[in-house]
Design an enzyme around this catalytic site. Structure first.
Site, mmCIF file in Angstrom:
data_model
loop_
_atom_site.group_PDB
_atom_site.id
_atom_site.type_symbol
_atom_site.label_atom_id
_atom_site.label_comp_id
_atom_site.label_asym_id
_atom_site.label_seq_id
_atom_site.Cartn_x
_atom_site.Cartn_y
_atom_site.Cartn_z
ATOM 1 N N ARG A 92 0.254 -10.431 25.027
ATOM 2 C CA ARG A 92 -0.535 -10.230 23.813
ATOM 3 C C ARG A 92 -1.524 -9.089 24.044
ATOM 4 O O ARG A 92 -2.333 -9.137 24.969
ATOM 5 C CB ARG A 92 -1.281 -11.511 23.451
ATOM 6 C CG ARG A 92 -1.950 -11.476 22.081
ATOM 7 C CD ARG A 92 -2.381 -12.874 21.688
ATOM 8 N NE ARG A 92 -2.978 -12.947 20.375
ATOM 9 C CZ ARG A 92 -3.226 -14.074 19.728
ATOM 10 N NH1 ARG A 92 -2.903 -15.227 20.286
ATOM 11 N NH2 ARG A 92 -3.784 -14.076 18.539
ATOM 12 N N ARG A 98 -1.046 -13.758 16.716
ATOM 13 C CA ARG A 98 -0.026 -14.596 17.343
ATOM 14 C C ARG A 98 1.338 -14.362 16.705
ATOM 15 O O ARG A 98 2.368 -14.370 17.379
ATOM 16 C CB ARG A 98 -0.422 -16.069 17.245
ATOM 17 C CG ARG A 98 0.519 -17.000 18.005
ATOM 18 C CD ARG A 98 -0.020 -18.418 18.057
ATOM 19 N NE ARG A 98 0.888 -19.303 18.764
ATOM 20 C CZ ARG A 98 0.928 -19.483 20.069
ATOM 21 N NH1 ARG A 98 0.098 -18.800 20.821
ATOM 22 N NH2 ARG A 98 1.782 -20.313 20.630
ATOM 23 N N ASN A 105 8.380 -11.035 20.969
ATOM 24 C CA ASN A 105 9.147 -11.795 21.955
ATOM 25 C C ASN A 105 10.449 -12.321 21.387
ATOM 26 O O ASN A 105 11.418 -12.509 22.131
ATOM 27 C CB ASN A 105 8.290 -12.926 22.521
ATOM 28 C CG ASN A 105 7.345 -12.441 23.599
ATOM 29 O OD1 ASN A 105 7.782 -11.963 24.638
ATOM 30 N ND2 ASN A 105 6.053 -12.507 23.336
ATOM 31 N N VAL A 129 9.593 -19.335 31.073
ATOM 32 C CA VAL A 129 8.201 -19.339 31.511
ATOM 33 C C VAL A 129 7.360 -18.429 30.614
ATOM 34 O O VAL A 129 6.213 -18.729 30.299
ATOM 35 C CB VAL A 129 8.098 -18.889 32.980
ATOM 36 C CG1 VAL A 129 6.642 -18.788 33.436
ATOM 37 C CG2 VAL A 129 8.885 -19.831 33.888
ATOM 38 N N ASP A 159 0.997 -27.267 32.930
ATOM 39 C CA ASP A 159 0.032 -28.115 32.234
ATOM 40 C C ASP A 159 0.018 -29.521 32.837
ATOM 41 O O ASP A 159 -1.045 -30.128 33.014
ATOM 42 C CB ASP A 159 0.400 -28.201 30.746
ATOM 43 C CG ASP A 159 0.631 -26.831 30.142
ATOM 44 O OD1 ASP A 159 -0.286 -26.007 30.183
ATOM 45 O OD2 ASP A 159 1.749 -26.581 29.654
ATOM 46 N N HIS A 187 3.295 -25.504 24.868
ATOM 47 C CA HIS A 187 2.509 -24.904 25.948
ATOM 48 C C HIS A 187 1.517 -23.945 25.294
ATOM 49 O O HIS A 187 1.727 -22.738 25.226
ATOM 50 C CB HIS A 187 3.412 -24.166 26.932
ATOM 51 C CG HIS A 187 2.641 -23.408 27.984
ATOM 52 N ND1 HIS A 187 1.806 -24.036 28.868
ATOM 53 C CD2 HIS A 187 2.571 -22.089 28.265
ATOM 54 C CE1 HIS A 187 1.246 -23.128 29.664
ATOM 55 N NE2 HIS A 187 1.697 -21.938 29.305
#
Length: 325
Positions: A92, A98, A105, A129, A159, A187
């Site tokens: 980012r 976002r 992506n 990942v 997490d 996530h």
């Protein structure tokens, strides 16, 4: 000696991969008796940096490393791969929303999903990942028509580990005394670390901590841990993310001995979560497969927080719908 297996890693010149590749090469992921062929993917401008990492891998003279392939072509990187760890993702940048990050992506992971589908081993195991990991995994999965959705997973093990450490410290026990912890959902800062099915040294975790600590300290700390690390070191989590990736894959392959871990997987609708999202659930791994732990009672607080992270994932899915065949 076993035949070597092919392990593809993307973003192979980056920080996380620098912490990851040497541990894979040492046998920490697939075992000290399993030779490997590393197939490393990078964008063209990073190939020189990747070559430096490969030089270091060569200089370690790892007994298990049969061959190293470096490329900017996903069709080469994923050729006959049995394990794919998709670390590389667009970060980012300043001024990016976002939604912009998701769109950037989506382009990357739609291409990689197709390349995995066309080239990898039919039983390939894929771990995403690179963030936003859940939706990136969904994009890759939906662009891989030759593979099953269950072959694509997203990493929430970091997490999971963060939550274990926070709970153990609070209770004055060791990390290994904690079991049954769950990460639900995305996530992201909406994930829900759940201790209501968790024990610490055999005692119910909820008997050892106050509800106020769970809501006001524990949950926000786990949700914001990545941001706290960036603030403290000026860089995002790397070694801990690499460690989580190794543990995720190792458990998927070798099993969890009946223990419960958290994995982002393609939802089949259990626990009322919309089918077709990549959502973190409690799972048990055995025989190279995973299964969701069913029938856990969900209290009102948990239901509320699970729904919140589900809503975010539904919004992300909608934002990349054009790239979901």
């Amino acid at each position: 000696m076993k035949a070597p297996v092919r392990v593809a890693v993307t973003g192979a010149a980056g920080q996380i991969s620098y912490s990851l590749l040497f541990r894979i090469a040492a046998g920490e992921m697939l075992g000290e008796d399993q030779p490997i062929i590393l197939q490393l993917l990078e964008i063209s401008p990073a190939l020189e940096a990747l070559n430096g990492t490969v030089m270091e891998l060569e200089d370690c003279a790892f007994p298990l490393v049969s061959k190293i392939i470096q490329t900017d072509d996903p069709n080469i990187a994923f050729k006959d791969a049995e394990f794919c760890i998709l670390v590389g993702a667009r970060p980012r940048g300043p001024g990016m929303e976002r939604s912009d990050l998701l769109e950037a992506n989506a382009q990357i992971f739609s291409i990689q999903g197709k390349a995995i589908s066309d080239n990898a081993d039919s039983n390939v195991k894929v771990l995403v990942v690179g963030n936003p990991a859940n939706t990136n995994a969904l994009i890759a999965c939906r662009n891989a028509p030759n593979l099953k959705p269950s072959q694509f997973t997203a990493m929430t093990r970091l997490d999971h580990n963060r939550a274990i450490a926070q709970l153990a410290q609070k209770c004055g026990y060791h990390n290994s005394d904690v079991s049954g912890l769950i990460i639900w959902g995305n996530h992201s800062a909406t994930q829900y670390p759940d201790i209501h099915h968790c024990t610490v040294a055999g005692q119910p975790a909820t008997d050892l901590v106050e509800v106020s600590w769970i809501v006001e300290n524990f949950i926000p700390t786990v949700q914001q841990r990545g941001a706290a690390i960036i603030k403290a070191r000026g860089l995002s989590s790397a070694a801990s993310a690499a460690n989580a990736a190794i543990e995720h894959m190792r458990d998927w392959v070798n099993g969890t001995n009946g223990g419960m871990v958290s994995m982002g997987i393609y939802s089949d609708g259990c626990y009322g979560v919309e089918e077709g999202l990549v959502f973190s659930f409690p799972v048990i791994c055995e025989g190279g497969s995973y299964s969701v732990v069913q029938g856990l009672p969900i209290n009102d607080l948990s239901q509320k927080l699970i729904k919140k992270t589900e809503v975010e994932l539904k919004e992300e899915k909608e934002g990349v719908s054009a790239l979901l065949p």
